[in-house]
Design a protein around this motif. Structure first.
Motif, PDB file in Angstrom:
ATOM      1  N   ARG A  40       0.828  -1.210   0.000  1.00  0.00           N
ATOM      2  CA  ARG A  40       0.000   0.000   0.000  1.00  0.00           C
ATOM      3  C   ARG A  40       0.859   1.256   0.000  1.00  0.00           C
ATOM      4  N   LEU A  41       1.944   1.250   0.785  1.00  0.00           N
ATOM      5  CA  LEU A  41       2.826   2.410   0.844  1.00  0.00           C
ATOM      6  C   LEU A  41       3.572   2.602  -0.473  1.00  0.00           C
ATOM      7  N   ALA A  42       4.016   1.503  -1.086  1.00  0.00           N
ATOM      8  CA  ALA A  42       4.706   1.608  -2.378  1.00  0.00           C
ATOM      9  C   ALA A  42       3.773   2.224  -3.417  1.00  0.00           C
ATOM     10  N   PHE A  43       2.527   1.790  -3.421  1.00  0.00           N
ATOM     11  CA  PHE A  43       1.556   2.357  -4.359  1.00  0.00           C
ATOM     12  C   PHE A  43       1.374   3.849  -4.105  1.00  0.00           C
ATOM     13  N   ARG A  44       1.216   4.217  -2.837  1.00  0.00           N
ATOM     14  CA  ARG A  44       0.944   5.621  -2.502  1.00  0.00           C
ATOM     15  C   ARG A  44       2.146   6.516  -2.830  1.00  0.00           C
ATOM     16  N   ILE A  45       3.351   6.021  -2.560  1.00  0.00           N
ATOM     17  CA  ILE A  45       4.554   6.801  -2.883  1.00  0.00           C
ATOM     18  C   ILE A  45       4.598   7.075  -4.382  1.00  0.00           C
ATOM     19  N   GLN A  46       4.343   6.039  -5.177  1.00  0.00           N
ATOM     20  CA  GLN A  46       4.361   6.213  -6.630  1.00  0.00           C
ATOM     21  C   GLN A  46       3.213   7.099  -7.099  1.00  0.00           C
ATOM     22  N   GLU A  47       2.058   6.946  -6.472  1.00  0.00           N
ATOM     23  CA  GLU A  47       0.901   7.768  -6.834  1.00  0.00           C
ATOM     24  C   GLU A  47       1.183   9.246  -6.577  1.00  0.00           C
ATOM     25  N   LEU A  48       1.779   9.543  -5.448  1.00  0.00           N
ATOM     26  CA  LEU A  48       2.077  10.933  -5.115  1.00  0.00           C
ATOM     27  C   LEU A  48       3.154  11.514  -6.028  1.00  0.00           C
ATOM     28  N   ALA A  49       4.116  10.684  -6.404  1.00  0.00           N
ATOM     29  CA  ALA A  49       5.220  11.172  -7.228  1.00  0.00           C
ATOM     30  C   ALA A  49       4.830  11.304  -8.706  1.00  0.00           C
TER      31      ALA A  49
ATOM     32  N   GLY B 245       1.531  10.859 -10.015  1.00  0.00           N
ATOM     33  CA  GLY B 245       0.134  11.182 -10.279  1.00  0.00           C
ATOM     34  C   GLY B 245      -0.739   9.955 -10.074  1.00  0.00           C
ATOM     35  N   GLY B 246      -1.996  10.203  -9.806  1.00  0.00           N
ATOM     36  CA  GLY B 246      -2.937   9.116  -9.555  1.00  0.00           C
ATOM     37  C   GLY B 246      -3.544   8.594 -10.838  1.00  0.00           C
ATOM     38  N   LEU B 247      -4.751   8.143 -10.739  1.00  0.00           N
ATOM     39  CA  LEU B 247      -5.456   7.618 -11.896  1.00  0.00           C
ATOM     40  C   LEU B 247      -5.801   8.737 -12.870  1.00  0.00           C
ATOM     41  N   SER B 248      -5.942   8.354 -14.125  1.00  0.00           N
ATOM     42  CA  SER B 248      -6.310   9.343 -15.139  1.00  0.00           C
ATOM     43  C   SER B 248      -7.743   9.808 -14.909  1.00  0.00           C
ATOM     44  N   THR B 249      -8.082  10.947 -15.467  1.00  0.00           N
ATOM     45  CA  THR B 249      -9.435  11.486 -15.347  1.00  0.00           C
ATOM     46  C   THR B 249     -10.444  10.494 -15.915  1.00  0.00           C
ATOM     47  N   ARG B 250     -10.073   9.863 -17.006  1.00  0.00           N
ATOM     48  CA  ARG B 250     -10.961   8.876 -17.643  1.00  0.00           C
ATOM     49  C   ARG B 250     -11.206   7.682 -16.712  1.00  0.00           C
ATOM     50  N   ALA B 251     -10.147   7.203 -16.061  1.00  0.00           N
ATOM     51  CA  ALA B 251     -10.286   6.065 -15.151  1.00  0.00           C
ATOM     52  C   ALA B 251     -11.157   6.438 -13.953  1.00  0.00           C
ATOM     53  N   VAL B 252     -10.951   7.624 -13.404  1.00  0.00           N
ATOM     54  CA  VAL B 252     -11.765   8.074 -12.270  1.00  0.00           C
ATOM     55  C   VAL B 252     -13.232   8.201 -12.688  1.00  0.00           C
ATOM     56  N   ALA B 253     -13.480   8.711 -13.902  1.00  0.00           N
ATOM     57  CA  ALA B 253     -14.851   8.839 -14.399  1.00  0.00           C
ATOM     58  C   ALA B 253     -15.492   7.463 -14.543  1.00  0.00           C
ATOM     59  N   ARG B 254     -14.730   6.486 -15.046  1.00  0.00           N
ATOM     60  CA  ARG B 254     -15.256   5.128 -15.217  1.00  0.00           C
ATOM     61  C   ARG B 254     -15.567   4.498 -13.859  1.00  0.00           C
TER      62      ARG B 254
END
Length: 187
Positions: free
Chosen positions: A55-64, A66-75
């Motif tokens: 979970r921490l590895a994912f969050r570190i990469q997400e913060l560095a 960027g998170g999911l694309s706008t399209r993915a969040v919309a889906r």
């Protein structure tokens, strides 16, 4: 000039990601839990080392990066109720203005209004469980769990006393879901 500074800071943060990920491998579980609090802004309930590292590895990469694309969040928003509850709640919280995190308590669980563990039923509740043909009754008291006239500090300690092996007391007595051979009776 300001754009160069921002770009330089972003590159430095991306370059730092491998070091941060490598550091997770040498962290103890309490250190991982502290890092989780820092990155997610809420305490973790897990004490599973591998889970926390992932979970921490994912969050570190997400913060560095960027998170999911706008399209993915919309889906994901389209899928609605099919989303895991924790993910939906996180999305709602991220949409709200920032508020200070709740005070951390031992084990990462928020206490009920009266200071007890919120997963416990109300005081005076009698929980029953049939185990190996014998019905066992415990009563939720102010200072703990009463079983056979003695006060115990947790449901798990009573479950271990009954079974002779380590059990999650909430699972054993059916507090998570009232099913099986267990039922709660409020006075």
């Amino acid at each position: 000039m300001a754009k160069r500074g921002i770009a330089r800071a972003a590159r430095k943060q991306l370059a730092d990601v491998p070091q941060q990920l490598a550091a997770l491998a040498s962290m103890s579980v309490p250190e991982l839990a502290e890092k989780y609090q820092e990155l997610y802004g809420e305490p973790t309930r897990s004490r599973n080392r591998d889970y926390l590292k992932k979970r921490l590895a994912f969050r570190i990469q997400e913060l560095a990066e960027g998170g999911l694309s706008t399209r993915a969040v919309a889906r994901i928003a389209e899928l609605g109720d099919k989303l895991p509850e924790r993910w939906r709640m996180r999305q709602v919280e991220e949409a709200k203005p920032a508020a200070p995190p709740p005070p951390a308590v031992a084990g990462g669980r928020a206490p009920a209004a009266d200071g007890r563990d919120a997963r416990l039923p109300p005081l005076g509740t009698v929980l029953t469980r049939v185990f190996k043909g014998t019905q066992h009754r415990v009563t939720v008291r102010e200072g703990g769990i009463e079983y056979e006239g003695q006060l115990h500090r947790s449901l798990s300690s009573v479950a271990k006393l009954i079974t002779g092996t380590a059990w999650n007391g909430y699972t054993f007595f059916g507090c998570a879901q009232k099913a099986g051979g267990s039922k709660a009776v409020t006075p």
